[in-house]
Design a protein around this motif. Structure first.
Motif: not given
Length: 115
Positions: A8-12, A14-22, A40-44, A70-72
């Motif tokens: 799973v690759t996430l862009s857009g 925050s880090t908290a958003d990426a964690q919620k999605i995972v 500080h990452a722009t892509v997780h 929004p997160v892609t």
């Protein structure tokens, strides 16, 4: 299939958003190899190990909250894993399908998750 079952690759967002999605994917795939943590990452990126997609793909874990932006999300793996991930994400967040590509043994789908 050897190696990761799902990447799973996430862009857009925050880090908290990426964690919620995972975390929304954990009921079907178990914990990711690493939870996004770099503010500080722009892509997780998160990977779920081979064989974990056999878990019961029930409902997402509780209320995960809204995304800040929004997160892609690009999900890549076996066709079954990509379909399961897409379904889990659509249950947890407003999702706009932005297309998919299929290979012989692998599939990729891009989704836009709305806040």
């Amino acid at each position: 299939m050897s190696g990761p079952e799902l990447t799973v690759t996430l862009s857009g967002g925050s880090t908290a958003d990426a964690q919620k999605i995972v975390r929304a994917l954990e009921p079907a795939f178990g914990p990711a190899d690493d939870l996004p943590a770099d503010d500080h990452a722009t892509v997780h990126t998160a990977t779920f190990a081979d064989g974990t997609a056999d878990r019961l793909a029930g409902t997402p874990q509780g209320h995960l909250g809204h995304l800040s932006a929004p997160v892609t999300v690009t999900v890549q793996g076996t066709p079954k894993a990509v379909e399961t991930a897409s379904d889990m994400l659509s249950r947890a967040f407003p999702v706009h399908d932005q297309g998919s590509a299929s290979g012989d043994q692998e599939r990729e789908r891009q989704l836009l998750l709305a806040p």
